[in-house]
Design a protein around this motif. Structure first.
Motif, PDB file in Angstrom:
ATOM      1  N   ILE A   1      -6.168 -11.075  12.519  1.00 42.23           N
ATOM      2  CA  ILE A   1      -4.717 -11.246  12.677  1.00 42.23           C
ATOM      3  C   ILE A   1      -4.091 -11.751  11.381  1.00 42.23           C
ATOM      4  O   ILE A   1      -3.078 -11.207  10.899  1.00 42.23           O
ATOM      5  N   ALA A   2      -4.681 -12.789  10.792  1.00 38.96           N
ATOM      6  CA  ALA A   2      -4.148 -13.339   9.540  1.00 38.96           C
ATOM      7  C   ALA A   2      -4.177 -12.289   8.432  1.00 38.96           C
ATOM      8  O   ALA A   2      -3.222 -12.157   7.650  1.00 38.96           O
ATOM      9  N   GLY A   3      -5.266 -11.520   8.364  1.00 32.09           N
ATOM     10  CA  GLY A   3      -5.375 -10.492   7.336  1.00 32.09           C
ATOM     11  C   GLY A   3      -4.328  -9.403   7.501  1.00 32.09           C
ATOM     12  O   GLY A   3      -3.779  -8.896   6.510  1.00 32.09           O
ATOM     13  N   THR A   4      -4.035  -9.051   8.743  1.00 32.98           N
ATOM     14  CA  THR A   4      -3.018  -8.020   9.002  1.00 32.98           C
ATOM     15  C   THR A   4      -1.646  -8.483   8.524  1.00 32.98           C
ATOM     16  O   THR A   4      -0.893  -7.725   7.911  1.00 32.98           O
ATOM     17  N   VAL A   5      -1.318  -9.736   8.793  1.00 32.93           N
ATOM     18  CA  VAL A   5      -0.026 -10.288   8.347  1.00 32.93           C
ATOM     19  C   VAL A   5       0.034 -10.328   6.820  1.00 32.93           C
ATOM     20  O   VAL A   5       1.024  -9.906   6.204  1.00 32.93           O
ATOM     21  N   LEU A   6      -1.024 -10.832   6.189  1.00 33.85           N
ATOM     22  CA  LEU A   6      -1.027 -10.948   4.728  1.00 33.85           C
ATOM     23  C   LEU A   6      -0.965  -9.579   4.051  1.00 33.85           C
ATOM     24  O   LEU A   6      -0.261  -9.400   3.044  1.00 33.85           O
ATOM     25  N   ALA A   7      -1.701  -8.602   4.598  1.00 31.03           N
ATOM     26  CA  ALA A   7      -1.663  -7.260   4.009  1.00 31.03           C
ATOM     27  C   ALA A   7      -0.278  -6.635   4.163  1.00 31.03           C
ATOM     28  O   ALA A   7       0.201  -5.931   3.267  1.00 31.03           O
ATOM     29  N   GLY A   8       0.392  -6.895   5.295  1.00 32.18           N
ATOM     30  CA  GLY A   8       1.749  -6.391   5.473  1.00 32.18           C
ATOM     31  C   GLY A   8       2.700  -6.962   4.437  1.00 32.18           C
ATOM     32  O   GLY A   8       3.511  -6.241   3.836  1.00 32.18           O
ATOM     33  N   ALA A   9       2.580  -8.273   4.200  1.00 22.55           N
ATOM     34  CA  ALA A   9       3.420  -8.900   3.174  1.00 22.55           C
ATOM     35  C   ALA A   9       3.102  -8.324   1.799  1.00 22.55           C
ATOM     36  O   ALA A   9       4.003  -8.104   0.978  1.00 22.55           O
ATOM     37  N   GLY A  10       1.814  -8.066   1.545  1.00 22.13           N
ATOM     38  CA  GLY A  10       1.419  -7.498   0.257  1.00 22.13           C
ATOM     39  C   GLY A  10       2.005  -6.117   0.028  1.00 22.13           C
ATOM     40  O   GLY A  10       2.448  -5.794  -1.089  1.00 22.13           O
ATOM     41  N   ILE A  11       2.030  -5.292   1.064  1.00 19.90           N
ATOM     42  CA  ILE A  11       2.610  -3.955   0.924  1.00 19.90           C
ATOM     43  C   ILE A  11       4.095  -4.046   0.571  1.00 19.90           C
ATOM     44  O   ILE A  11       4.591  -3.312  -0.291  1.00 19.90           O
ATOM     45  N   VAL A  12       4.816  -4.948   1.217  1.00 20.59           N
ATOM     46  CA  VAL A  12       6.240  -5.124   0.899  1.00 20.59           C
ATOM     47  C   VAL A  12       6.420  -5.573  -0.549  1.00 20.59           C
ATOM     48  O   VAL A  12       7.337  -5.123  -1.254  1.00 20.59           O
ATOM     49  N   LEU A  13       5.534  -6.448  -1.039  1.00 21.77           N
ATOM     50  CA  LEU A  13       5.628  -6.939  -2.417  1.00 21.77           C
ATOM     51  C   LEU A  13       5.385  -5.847  -3.449  1.00 21.77           C
ATOM     52  O   LEU A  13       5.681  -6.032  -4.639  1.00 21.77           O
ATOM     53  N   LEU A  14       4.846  -4.705  -3.005  1.00 17.05           N
ATOM     54  CA  LEU A  14       4.639  -3.585  -3.921  1.00 17.05           C
ATOM     55  C   LEU A  14       5.972  -3.038  -4.452  1.00 17.05           C
ATOM     56  O   LEU A  14       6.033  -2.488  -5.557  1.00 17.05           O
ATOM     57  N   ILE A  15       7.047  -3.208  -3.683  1.00 12.09           N
ATOM     58  CA  ILE A  15       8.339  -2.585  -4.015  1.00 12.09           C
ATOM     59  C   ILE A  15       8.868  -3.019  -5.390  1.00 12.09           C
ATOM     60  O   ILE A  15       9.267  -2.171  -6.197  1.00 12.09           O
ATOM     61  N   PRO A  16       8.914  -4.322  -5.717  1.00 12.42           N
ATOM     62  CA  PRO A  16       9.502  -4.698  -7.012  1.00 12.42           C
ATOM     63  C   PRO A  16       8.578  -4.497  -8.213  1.00 12.42           C
ATOM     64  O   PRO A  16       9.046  -4.590  -9.354  1.00 12.42           O
ATOM     65  N   LEU A  17       7.302  -4.249  -7.988  1.00 13.85           N
ATOM     66  CA  LEU A  17       6.357  -4.153  -9.109  1.00 13.85           C
ATOM     67  C   LEU A  17       6.495  -2.809  -9.809  1.00 13.85           C
ATOM     68  O   LEU A  17       6.614  -1.763  -9.169  1.00 13.85           O
ATOM     69  N   ARG A  18       6.423  -2.839 -11.153  1.00  6.17           N
ATOM     70  CA  ARG A  18       6.564  -1.614 -11.938  1.00  6.17           C
ATOM     71  C   ARG A  18       5.408  -1.412 -12.920  1.00  6.17           C
ATOM     72  O   ARG A  18       5.176  -0.290 -13.361  1.00  6.17           O
ATOM     73  N   ASP A  19       4.694  -2.457 -13.299  1.00  4.99           N
ATOM     74  CA  ASP A  19       3.642  -2.328 -14.313  1.00  4.99           C
ATOM     75  C   ASP A  19       2.291  -2.108 -13.654  1.00  4.99           C
ATOM     76  O   ASP A  19       2.048  -2.524 -12.510  1.00  4.99           O
ATOM     77  N   VAL A  20       1.386  -1.482 -14.370  1.00  5.19           N
ATOM     78  CA  VAL A  20       0.084  -1.119 -13.819  1.00  5.19           C
ATOM     79  C   VAL A  20      -0.752  -2.352 -13.488  1.00  5.19           C
ATOM     80  O   VAL A  20      -1.507  -2.346 -12.508  1.00  5.19           O
ATOM     81  N   VAL A  21      -0.600  -3.417 -14.272  1.00  9.57           N
ATOM     82  CA  VAL A  21      -1.390  -4.626 -14.016  1.00  9.57           C
ATOM     83  C   VAL A  21      -0.982  -5.264 -12.689  1.00  9.57           C
ATOM     84  O   VAL A  21      -1.826  -5.582 -11.844  1.00  9.57           O
ATOM     85  N   GLY A  22       0.318  -5.443 -12.493  1.00  8.97           N
ATOM     86  CA  GLY A  22       0.786  -6.062 -11.256  1.00  8.97           C
ATOM     87  C   GLY A  22       0.441  -5.240 -10.030  1.00  8.97           C
ATOM     88  O   GLY A  22      -0.021  -5.775  -9.017  1.00  8.97           O
ATOM     89  N   ILE A  23       0.648  -3.930 -10.121  1.00  3.14           N
ATOM     90  CA  ILE A  23       0.332  -3.060  -8.985  1.00  3.14           C
ATOM     91  C   ILE A  23      -1.174  -3.069  -8.706  1.00  3.14           C
ATOM     92  O   ILE A  23      -1.602  -3.111  -7.545  1.00  3.14           O
ATOM     93  N   SER A  24      -1.983  -3.045  -9.755  1.00  2.86           N
ATOM     94  CA  SER A  24      -3.443  -3.036  -9.576  1.00  2.86           C
ATOM     95  C   SER A  24      -3.931  -4.321  -8.907  1.00  2.86           C
ATOM     96  O   SER A  24      -4.751  -4.293  -7.993  1.00  2.86           O
ATOM     97  N   VAL A  25      -3.408  -5.464  -9.383  1.00  4.51           N
ATOM     98  CA  VAL A  25      -3.828  -6.752  -8.802  1.00  4.51           C
ATOM     99  C   VAL A  25      -3.418  -6.830  -7.336  1.00  4.51           C
ATOM    100  O   VAL A  25      -4.219  -7.232  -6.473  1.00  4.51           O
ATOM    101  N   LEU A  26      -2.187  -6.435  -7.033  1.00  6.13           N
ATOM    102  CA  LEU A  26      -1.716  -6.503  -5.657  1.00  6.13           C
ATOM    103  C   LEU A  26      -2.510  -5.556  -4.761  1.00  6.13           C
ATOM    104  O   LEU A  26      -2.913  -5.932  -3.652  1.00  6.13           O
ATOM    105  N   TRP A  27      -2.759  -4.338  -5.245  1.00  6.25           N
ATOM    106  CA  TRP A  27      -3.500  -3.378  -4.429  1.00  6.25           C
ATOM    107  C   TRP A  27      -4.945  -3.831  -4.229  1.00  6.25           C
ATOM    108  O   TRP A  27      -5.541  -3.602  -3.179  1.00  6.25           O
ATOM    109  N   ALA A  28      -5.511  -4.496  -5.232  1.00  6.40           N
ATOM    110  CA  ALA A  28      -6.853  -5.056  -5.080  1.00  6.40           C
ATOM    111  C   ALA A  28      -6.871  -6.124  -3.994  1.00  6.40           C
ATOM    112  O   ALA A  28      -7.800  -6.178  -3.170  1.00  6.40           O
ATOM    113  N   LEU A  29      -5.841  -6.977  -3.960  1.00  7.87           N
ATOM    114  CA  LEU A  29      -5.762  -8.008  -2.924  1.00  7.87           C
ATOM    115  C   LEU A  29      -5.623  -7.382  -1.537  1.00  7.87           C
ATOM    116  O   LEU A  29      -6.264  -7.838  -0.581  1.00  7.87           O
TER     117      LEU A  29
END
Length: 422
Positions: free
Chosen positions: A302-330
């Protein structure tokens, strides 16, 4: 080396039978990646058609929906080690026949389609027996570690498998790569044969549970009754994964398009993002034993589902490959934690006599949304031309699903083992 050091190392090991199972799993996983890359490329080279190439992927996915439930019944009727040996040998023969066809110079696309379908038929018959065999080979307190190593091996193959397959195809051509593919399944079968400790025979705990059902529909019904009436956390979890996959694959199926079109990334940079997701998944598997000792598996999911949902939303403002890679890895690391916790929950709460069927049933429910979400994501992007809105919907759906699960039977101590217990 001191006796104490040797004892400590022995305590960290999970035993030779499990290690052979892990080795076989990783080697056969490499074989799966070889044919999953080689066959679509062969069809594209033969036809030049994106649609014909996409058919290969559809044929590789269809057996999961068609054969999962029969695969679960087979896993509960027969000795599981033998099922795994037979599955690897069948894949060896099928890949060998395909290699002979390719070596002969045949250019029949229909034969490639048939090979893709038949090779993919092995996996849904193989997987329930494999999942059911893990608790037969390790102690209950070691299930988190055992499943973490399995998931880590799977993630390493997801990261390295396509690269190995690509190198093979470039170095020895399609025929050489497919011969190597057949070899991986043969090696996996030999490792299974070498496991001296047999998995438990079906029905060993049946005396207290009543007579064995021998009709397919009846046995499938037993597993459905178990998750809907006797083990409600599993039904809640399967529905959670169904809805979470619906959200995830709205983005995942369009990720290459999003990175190339919206973020103007080169193929090399897109490869960095995909490599990061594999690395994150490996790290996620590494923390699973620590989490498993402290939290119930359903609550971790349950906790992982919530955190992953928040992570997907945080993808929206990211534009650089480093930020997107780190977030997608998480996000992928969290996904791995969820999968391992889910495996442990099933293995600890389902009777051995029906574990194969329950694995197959819950897995089919969870995966049914993936093809729907993949197509829906493409349709929405074509209609709206707004991937940012689609990403927001996907992340929001996961968030709502995770928060809603707090009110479900999944939010319980089911499947948790107190480390203080002997």
């Amino acid at each position: 080396m001191s006796t104490d050091v040797r004892a400590a190392r022995a305590g960290r090991r999970l035993g030779a039978p499990y290690e052979l199972l892990l080795f076989a799993f990783v080697v056969s996983g490499l074989g799966n990646w070889i044919y999953r890359l080689a066959l679509p490329l062969m069809v594209f080279e033969l036809t030049g058609s994106a649609l014909n190439t996409a058919v290969v992927y559809a044929l590789e996915y269809a057996p999961l929906l068609l054969l999962s439930l029969p695969g679960g019944v087979i896993a509960d009727r027969f000795e599981r080690r033998r099922i795994l040996v037979v599955g690897d040998l069948a894949a060896t023969v099928l890949a060998g026949i395909l290699a002979l066809i390719v070596t002969s110079g045949s250019s029949s696309v229909l034969l490639v389609y048939l090979a893709a379908f038949l090779l993919a038929c092995v996996e849904p018959l193989y997987y329930p027996a494999f999942q059911g065999m893990v608790p037969d080979l390790v102690r209950d307190k070691d299930l988190e570690r055992a499943n973490s190593w399995m998931q880590m091996g799977d993630n390493v193959m997801s990261l390295a498998g396509p690269a190995v397959a690509g190198v093979l195809i470039a170095a020895v051509g399609y025929e050489g790569a497919i011969w190597a593919d057949a070899g991986t399944f043969a090696v996996s079968a030999l490792a299974m044969v070498a496991i001296r400790t047999r998995s438990k025979a079906p029905g060993t705990d049946q005396a207290a549970a009543g007579p064995v059902r021998r009709d397919l529909i009846g046995e499938v019904k037993d597993s459905l009754v178990h998750i809907s009436r006797e083990n409600r956390p599993l039904l809640s979890g399967a529905v959670l994964f169904f809805l979470a996959n619906l959200g995830t694959w709205l983005v995942q199926a369009n990720l290459v398009y999003y990175l190339s079109d919206y973020q103007s990334m080169s193929p090399a940079l897109i490869g960095v993002v995909f490599a990061a997701q594999g690395a994150g998944a490996v790290l996620g598997a590494a923390v699973c034993p620590w989490l498993g000792r402290r939290f119930a598996p359903g609550r971790v999911v349950i906790a992982g589902t919530v955190l992953a949902g928040a992570g997907i939303v945080l993808l929206i403002p990211l534009r650089d490959v480093v930020g997107i890679s780190v977030l997608w890895a998480l996000i992928y690391g969290i996904g791995t934690v969820n999968m391992v916790s889910w495996f442990v929950l099933r293995q600890r709460t389902v009777p051995a006599r029906m574990l194969g069927r329950v694995v197959a049933t819950t897995r089919m429910i969870a995966f049914m949304s993936i093809p729907v979400a993949s197509v829906l994501g493409g349709v929405l992007e074509q209609h709206w031309h707004n991937m940012y809105l689609i990403i927001a919907i996907a992340g929001g759906l996961r968030l709502l699903v995770g928060l809603g699960a707090l009110l479900s039977p999944l939010n319980s101590a089911a499947g948790w083992r107190n480390p203080a217990d002997s």
